[in-house]
Write a protein that holds these residues in place. Structure first.
Motif, PDB file in Angstrom:
ATOM      1  N   ALA A 103      96.701  49.235  27.147  1.00  0.00           N
ATOM      2  CA  ALA A 103      96.222  48.940  28.628  1.00  0.00           C
ATOM      3  C   ALA A 103      97.921  50.206  28.634  1.00  0.00           C
ATOM      4  CB  ALA A 103      96.860  48.105  29.205  1.00  0.00           C
ATOM      5  N   ASP A 104      98.443  50.539  27.550  1.00  0.00           N
ATOM      6  CA  ASP A 104      99.842  51.340  28.058  1.00  0.00           C
ATOM      7  C   ASP A 104      99.254  52.175  28.558  1.00  0.00           C
ATOM      8  OD1 ASP A 104      98.943  52.008  25.767  1.00  0.00           O
ATOM      9  OD2 ASP A 104     100.919  51.628  25.090  1.00  0.00           O
ATOM     10  N   LEU A 105      97.384  52.670  28.412  1.00  0.00           N
ATOM     11  CA  LEU A 105      97.821  54.586  28.490  1.00  0.00           C
ATOM     12  C   LEU A 105      97.306  54.319  29.765  1.00  0.00           C
ATOM     13  CD1 LEU A 105      96.205  56.823  27.139  1.00  0.00           C
ATOM     14  CD2 LEU A 105      93.750  55.236  27.983  1.00  0.00           C
ATOM     15  N   PHE A 106      97.295  54.007  30.743  1.00  0.00           N
ATOM     16  CA  PHE A 106      96.894  53.492  32.427  1.00  0.00           C
ATOM     17  C   PHE A 106      98.997  53.039  33.139  1.00  0.00           C
ATOM     18  CE2 PHE A 106      93.011  52.323  30.992  1.00  0.00           C
ATOM     19  CZ  PHE A 106      92.291  53.308  31.716  1.00  0.00           C
ATOM     20  N   SER A 107      99.268  53.527  34.397  1.00  0.00           N
ATOM     21  CA  SER A 107     100.433  53.075  34.554  1.00  0.00           C
ATOM     22  C   SER A 107     100.142  52.547  36.133  1.00  0.00           C
ATOM     23  CB  SER A 107     101.454  54.620  34.473  1.00  0.00           C
ATOM     24  OG  SER A 107     100.483  55.467  35.458  1.00  0.00           O
ATOM     25  N   GLU A 108     101.235  52.052  37.158  1.00  0.00           N
ATOM     26  CA  GLU A 108     100.888  51.705  37.752  1.00  0.00           C
ATOM     27  C   GLU A 108     100.923  52.345  39.595  1.00  0.00           C
ATOM     28  OE1 GLU A 108     103.827  49.273  39.521  1.00  0.00           O
ATOM     29  OE2 GLU A 108     103.837  47.305  37.502  1.00  0.00           O
ATOM     30  N   ASP A 109      99.817  52.369  40.475  1.00  0.00           N
ATOM     31  CA  ASP A 109      99.614  53.212  41.234  1.00  0.00           C
ATOM     32  C   ASP A 109      98.805  54.170  40.627  1.00  0.00           C
ATOM     33  OD1 ASP A 109     101.343  51.947  43.040  1.00  0.00           O
ATOM     34  OD2 ASP A 109     103.092  53.491  42.495  1.00  0.00           O
ATOM     35  N   GLN A 110      97.975  54.547  40.126  1.00  0.00           N
ATOM     36  CA  GLN A 110      97.126  54.795  38.921  1.00  0.00           C
ATOM     37  C   GLN A 110      95.794  55.384  40.011  1.00  0.00           C
ATOM     38  OE1 GLN A 110      97.027  55.002  34.917  1.00  0.00           O
ATOM     39  NE2 GLN A 110      95.717  57.519  35.765  1.00  0.00           N
ATOM     40  N   LEU A 111      94.927  56.466  40.408  1.00  0.00           N
ATOM     41  CA  LEU A 111      94.017  56.218  40.364  1.00  0.00           C
ATOM     42  C   LEU A 111      92.379  55.923  39.349  1.00  0.00           C
ATOM     43  CD1 LEU A 111      93.697  58.070  43.402  1.00  0.00           C
ATOM     44  CD2 LEU A 111      94.328  55.435  43.563  1.00  0.00           C
ATOM     45  N   VAL A 112      91.515  55.060  39.558  1.00  0.00           N
ATOM     46  CA  VAL A 112      90.823  54.646  38.294  1.00  0.00           C
ATOM     47  C   VAL A 112      89.595  54.999  39.074  1.00  0.00           C
ATOM     48  CG1 VAL A 112      92.192  53.557  36.465  1.00  0.00           C
ATOM     49  CG2 VAL A 112      91.537  52.292  37.913  1.00  0.00           C
ATOM     50  N   ASP A 113      88.368  54.564  38.357  1.00  0.00           N
ATOM     51  CA  ASP A 113      87.571  55.018  38.521  1.00  0.00           C
ATOM     52  C   ASP A 113      86.783  53.658  37.114  1.00  0.00           C
ATOM     53  OD1 ASP A 113      87.423  56.647  39.661  1.00  0.00           O
ATOM     54  OD2 ASP A 113      86.409  58.248  38.501  1.00  0.00           O
ATOM     55  N   VAL A 114      85.816  52.066  37.752  1.00  0.00           N
ATOM     56  CA  VAL A 114      85.630  51.266  37.056  1.00  0.00           C
ATOM     57  C   VAL A 114      84.333  51.612  36.948  1.00  0.00           C
ATOM     58  CG1 VAL A 114      85.821  48.945  36.678  1.00  0.00           C
ATOM     59  CG2 VAL A 114      87.351  50.235  37.845  1.00  0.00           C
ATOM     60  N   ARG A 115      83.691  51.313  35.785  1.00  0.00           N
ATOM     61  CA  ARG A 115      81.675  51.102  35.762  1.00  0.00           C
ATOM     62  C   ARG A 115      81.576  50.204  35.150  1.00  0.00           C
ATOM     63  NH1 ARG A 115      78.143  56.145  35.419  1.00  0.00           N
ATOM     64  NH2 ARG A 115      76.430  56.253  34.796  1.00  0.00           N
ATOM     65  N   GLY A 116      80.168  49.561  36.002  1.00  0.00           N
ATOM     66  CA  GLY A 116      79.828  48.148  34.936  1.00  0.00           C
ATOM     67  C   GLY A 116      78.859  48.124  35.615  1.00  0.00           C
ATOM     68  N   THR A 117      78.305  46.617  35.560  1.00  0.00           N
ATOM     69  CA  THR A 117      76.695  46.259  35.983  1.00  0.00           C
ATOM     70  C   THR A 117      76.692  45.294  36.704  1.00  0.00           C
ATOM     71  OG1 THR A 117      76.036  47.125  33.252  1.00  0.00           O
ATOM     72  CG2 THR A 117      74.526  45.004  34.939  1.00  0.00           C
ATOM     73  N   SER A 118      76.000  45.399  38.239  1.00  0.00           N
ATOM     74  CA  SER A 118      76.150  44.481  39.037  1.00  0.00           C
ATOM     75  C   SER A 118      75.703  43.808  38.654  1.00  0.00           C
ATOM     76  CB  SER A 118      75.764  45.515  40.418  1.00  0.00           C
ATOM     77  OG  SER A 118      74.357  45.807  39.729  1.00  0.00           O
ATOM     78  N   ILE A 119      75.750  43.101  39.517  1.00  0.00           N
ATOM     79  CA  ILE A 119      75.798  40.821  39.204  1.00  0.00           C
ATOM     80  C   ILE A 119      74.307  41.129  39.662  1.00  0.00           C
ATOM     81  CG2 ILE A 119      75.646  38.757  39.918  1.00  0.00           C
ATOM     82  CD1 ILE A 119      78.330  39.409  40.354  1.00  0.00           C
ATOM     83  N   GLY A 120      73.567  40.785  38.318  1.00  0.00           N
ATOM     84  CA  GLY A 120      71.250  40.646  39.346  1.00  0.00           C
ATOM     85  C   GLY A 120      71.285  39.174  39.896  1.00  0.00           C
TER      86      GLY A 120
END
Length: 218
Positions: A103-120
């Protein structure tokens, strides 16, 4: 281009900003540890990328080709990783086979894109699926939740493809962009991301830095 990490959604909660005096809804995401399982370079594969593996499972859960691929990481102690995913990077030489990313690859206040499968949500009607209005509810109307006309008659004499009708709802790959990382817990490999992200608790996610490299959320 920057590397991302795979993880799983744990659920939602809220934290309090004492300075602003507001509650912030956040999603708790467990990221990594992800193991570097393959490094691709322009000379060997025609492009630059790093393949990561996530979630250790029993060896019998994998096929022989998968185990043979993972054996290249460590022949003596082959990792049994359930999920593999590639991330395009500019400098693949900076990574090593078997390297662990957390997790230390990221930092606070950073903007990220999250990709997942929506609830069916199963087979849904056109009102729930597309937000169409219902028909009249009085004066003898028998059109309450019917789809109504789906096209002209003689011309063209067919239904155009892509019409919005009833069908399976949800269960698709969704990417939510430019979410703010509120907090990073490197010891537990946990991120607190502001807002909601796709999928159910326990669902597989891919978290990557947004296109705005090094951008800070306002």
């Amino acid at each position: 281009m920057s590397i991302g990490l795979m993880g799983r959604k744990l659920g939602m909660t809220q934290i309090f900003d004492q300075e602003e005096g507001i509650a912030i809804p956040v999603t708790v995401v467990e990221v990594g540890p992800c193991i570097v399982t393959q490094i691709k370079t322009p000379s060997t594969d025609g492009y630059s990328a790093v393949q990561l593996g996530y979630k250790t499972v029993k060896e019998k859960a994998l096929t022989k080709p998968e185990l043979g691929h993972l054996k290249k990481v460590n022949p003596e102690n082959t990792p049994s990783l359930r999920h593999l995913k590639e991330y395009r990077v500019d400098d693949p030489e900076s990574y090593q086979l078997g390297q662990s990313l957390n997790a230390d690859l990221f930092s606070e206040d950073q903007l990220v894109d999250v990709r997942g499968t929506s609830i069916g949500r199963g087979f849904a009607g056109y009102q729930k699926r597309h937000g169409f209005a219902r028909g009249p509810m009085s004066h003898g109307s028998k059109n309450h939740r019917l789809p109504g006309s789906i096209g002209p008659g003689t011309t063209p004499g067919r239904v155009y493809p892509g019409s919005r009708m009833a069908g399976r709802m949800g269960g698709k790959t969704v990417t939510t962009r430019k979410l703010k990382v509120v907090r990073v817990d490197s010891e537990k490999n946990v991120l607190l991301i502001k807002g909601t992200i796709p999928g159910k608790p326990g669902g597989l996610l891919s978290i990557t830095p947004s296109n705005l490299v090094g951008a800070k959320a306002s």
